[in-house]
Design a protein around this motif. Structure first.
Motif, PDB file in Angstrom:
ATOM      1  N   ARG A  18       0.812  -1.214   0.108  1.00 27.26           N
ATOM      2  CA  ARG A  18      -0.077   0.077  -0.064  1.00 27.26           C
ATOM      3  C   ARG A  18       0.957   1.245   0.124  1.00 27.26           C
ATOM      4  O   ARG A  18       0.364   2.232  -0.269  1.00 27.26           O
ATOM      5  CB  ARG A  18      -0.940   0.092   1.251  1.00 27.26           C
ATOM      6  CG  ARG A  18      -0.487  -0.158   2.692  1.00 27.26           C
ATOM      7  CD  ARG A  18      -1.151   0.066   3.624  1.00 27.26           C
ATOM      8  NE  ARG A  18      -0.643   0.302   4.980  1.00 27.26           N
ATOM      9  CZ  ARG A  18      -1.335   0.423   6.017  1.00 27.26           C
ATOM     10  NH1 ARG A  18      -2.799   0.808   5.949  1.00 27.26           N
ATOM     11  NH2 ARG A  18      -0.821   0.552   7.234  1.00 27.26           N
ATOM     12  N   PHE A  19       2.115   1.005  -0.030  1.00 31.92           N
ATOM     13  CA  PHE A  19       2.995   2.430   0.095  1.00 31.92           C
ATOM     14  C   PHE A  19       3.177   2.765  -1.270  1.00 31.92           C
ATOM     15  O   PHE A  19       3.635   2.146  -2.305  1.00 31.92           O
ATOM     16  CB  PHE A  19       4.459   2.208   0.636  1.00 31.92           C
ATOM     17  CG  PHE A  19       4.999   3.492   0.970  1.00 31.92           C
ATOM     18  CD1 PHE A  19       4.833   4.249   1.828  1.00 31.92           C
ATOM     19  CD2 PHE A  19       5.902   3.936  -0.121  1.00 31.92           C
ATOM     20  CE1 PHE A  19       5.515   5.405   2.261  1.00 31.92           C
ATOM     21  CE2 PHE A  19       6.767   5.014   0.134  1.00 31.92           C
ATOM     22  CZ  PHE A  19       6.416   5.718   1.290  1.00 31.92           C
ATOM     23  N   ASP A 241      -1.490  14.096   3.946  1.00 34.21           N
ATOM     24  CA  ASP A 241      -2.525  13.281   4.196  1.00 34.21           C
ATOM     25  C   ASP A 241      -3.623  13.674   5.244  1.00 34.21           C
ATOM     26  O   ASP A 241      -4.478  12.991   5.016  1.00 34.21           O
ATOM     27  CB  ASP A 241      -1.809  12.006   5.046  1.00 34.21           C
ATOM     28  CG  ASP A 241      -0.711  12.401   5.918  1.00 34.21           C
ATOM     29  OD1 ASP A 241      -0.622  13.702   6.397  1.00 34.21           O
ATOM     30  OD2 ASP A 241       0.029  11.554   6.326  1.00 34.21           O
ATOM     31  N   ASP A 246      -7.345  11.832   1.079  1.00 35.12           N
ATOM     32  CA  ASP A 246      -6.493  10.689   1.329  1.00 35.12           C
ATOM     33  C   ASP A 246      -7.191   9.606   2.139  1.00 35.12           C
ATOM     34  O   ASP A 246      -8.062   9.664   2.893  1.00 35.12           O
ATOM     35  CB  ASP A 246      -5.511  11.286   2.573  1.00 35.12           C
ATOM     36  CG  ASP A 246      -4.245  10.533   2.618  1.00 35.12           C
ATOM     37  OD1 ASP A 246      -3.267  10.752   2.068  1.00 35.12           O
ATOM     38  OD2 ASP A 246      -4.159   9.493   3.623  1.00 35.12           O
ATOM     39  N   TYR A 284      -1.470   9.597   0.892  1.00 36.52           N
ATOM     40  CA  TYR A 284      -1.870   8.190   0.455  1.00 36.52           C
ATOM     41  C   TYR A 284      -3.130   8.305  -0.211  1.00 36.52           C
ATOM     42  O   TYR A 284      -4.122   7.821   0.107  1.00 36.52           O
ATOM     43  CB  TYR A 284      -1.716   7.297   1.738  1.00 36.52           C
ATOM     44  CG  TYR A 284      -0.713   7.342   2.461  1.00 36.52           C
ATOM     45  CD1 TYR A 284       0.451   6.690   2.344  1.00 36.52           C
ATOM     46  CD2 TYR A 284      -0.664   8.210   3.632  1.00 36.52           C
ATOM     47  CE1 TYR A 284       1.572   6.603   3.069  1.00 36.52           C
ATOM     48  CE2 TYR A 284       0.443   8.061   4.427  1.00 36.52           C
ATOM     49  CZ  TYR A 284       1.602   7.425   4.335  1.00 36.52           C
ATOM     50  OH  TYR A 284       2.819   7.244   4.864  1.00 36.52           O
ATOM     51  N   THR A 291      -2.644  13.230  -4.430  1.00 39.64           N
ATOM     52  CA  THR A 291      -1.618  13.413  -3.611  1.00 39.64           C
ATOM     53  C   THR A 291      -0.504  14.313  -4.082  1.00 39.64           C
ATOM     54  O   THR A 291       0.087  15.381  -3.591  1.00 39.64           O
ATOM     55  CB  THR A 291      -0.941  12.252  -2.957  1.00 39.64           C
ATOM     56  OG1 THR A 291      -1.842  11.437  -2.428  1.00 39.64           O
ATOM     57  CG2 THR A 291       0.400  12.438  -2.224  1.00 39.64           C
TER      58      THR A 291
END
Length: 325
Positions: A18-19, A241, A246, A284, A291
């Motif tokens: 998920r990064f 974020d 986000d 994110y 983002t």
């Protein structure tokens, strides 16, 4: 404006991780299209520099790949040589930005990544291996003292203004007994990390917090910072974020609210002529383009204030030959 990056050093993450690693390259490419930004590849932080904020045993375990499996899970990245190199360069980018802002009189400089505030002295966490702000703060204190003999009478005072949506627990713990570094964190009360460390000033925000309430809280926090501390340098963690788009943030700041946040921080610092190194910290978005858009607007604000510093330098009279160096 100087901007430091390490986007060539990409972690080999497993499918579905998920990064959003790609955001750094996309932001670098967006900034490269504007000639006002002078992009420089970051140098890696050395063992000695890292040791200003981290234990030798932890540095060695990261370097040698001997971190226990549980420690790797806490960081959130599998160990690899690329992880080590990128972590060192992420710290190096903030160090170089701080050096440019403070010692080279740029006033404002930035790291495209950084903001790794969940790293403690002896462990990492939350996608953070080494704590870039902690290393940069302590290294600038040392370099400032060496460069300016008159400064040896006192220690450089550093304010870490952490506006990532997650509390800077590692940073708070590293500096908990250090009166020369002031840690300020505005963050989601119910968000990660669930076990928080006390900063010098923590401001907890409820889920769904929007522009008006956030900006009021920020204004009150800056007033309290001014009452309690007089910084010579600021490190600004400008996390994307808190934005409403986000997927991990749980706050509801709009594009305009995020820009107002950044502009208020930079204005507060400019009014006091405090140099600032900015790190982008978290972001994110459900859509990675969101983002990058938010971060690009943050850089536009930073550029405005860098131009003020440049104009101020240009307006100063040149030193005469008899003037001291």
């Amino acid at each position: 404006m100087l901007v430091f990056y390490a986007t060539e050093f990409v972690l080999p993450l497993p499918p579905g991780h998920r990064f959003p690693m790609e955001k750094y390259r996309l932001l670098r490419d967006a900034l490269a299209a504007d000639a006002a930004f002078r992009l420089r590849q970051a140098l890696p932080a050395s063992d000695g520099e890292l040791a200003l904020a981290h234990t030798p045993a932890y540095i060695e375990a990261v370097q040698q790949g001997t971190l226990p499996a549980a420690a790797q899970r806490e960081i959130g990245f599998p160990w690899s040589p690329a992880m080590v190199e990128r972590a060192r360069r992420s710290v190096g980018a903030t160090v170089q930005a701080a050096r440019a802002a403070l010692l080279d009189a740029e006033g404002v400089a930035a790291n495209i990544a950084g903001g790794t505030h969940h790293a403690y002295a002896d462990k990492g966490g939350g996608f953070c291996v080494f704590n870039d702000a902690a290393v940069a703060a302590r290294l600038m204190q040392a370099e400032w003292a060496r460069r300016s003999p008159a400064a040896r009478a006192r220690t450089l005072r550093v304010a870490i203004i952490d506006l990532d949506v997650h509390q800077g627990n590692g940073t708070a713990r590293i500096f908990r007994d250090d009166p020369t570094v002031f840690t300020l964190s505005l963050h989601g009360a119910r968000n990660f990390p669930f076990r928080k460390e006390p900063s010098d000033l923590d401001v907890e925000l409820p889920d769904g917090c929007g522009d008006d309430d956030y900006l009021t809280a920020l204004e009150q926090a800056l007033q309290e910072l001014e009452r309690r501390f007089e910084p010579d340098l600021a490190l600004y963690l400008a996390g994307a974020d808190p934005h409403e788009g986000d997927r991990l943030g749980r706050l509801k700041l709009t594009d305009d609210g995020m820009e107002a946040r950044d502009r208020r921080v930079f204005e507060w610092l400019w009014q006091r002529r405090v140099p600032v190194a900015m790190a982008m910290a978290g972001g994110y978005g459900h859509d990675i383009a969101t983002t990058v858009r938010v971060q690009r607007r943050t850089f536009a604000v930073a550029l405005d204030y860098w131009r003020r510093w440049r104009a101020q330098r240009a307006s100063r009279p040149a030193a005469s030959p008899a003037s001291p160096a």
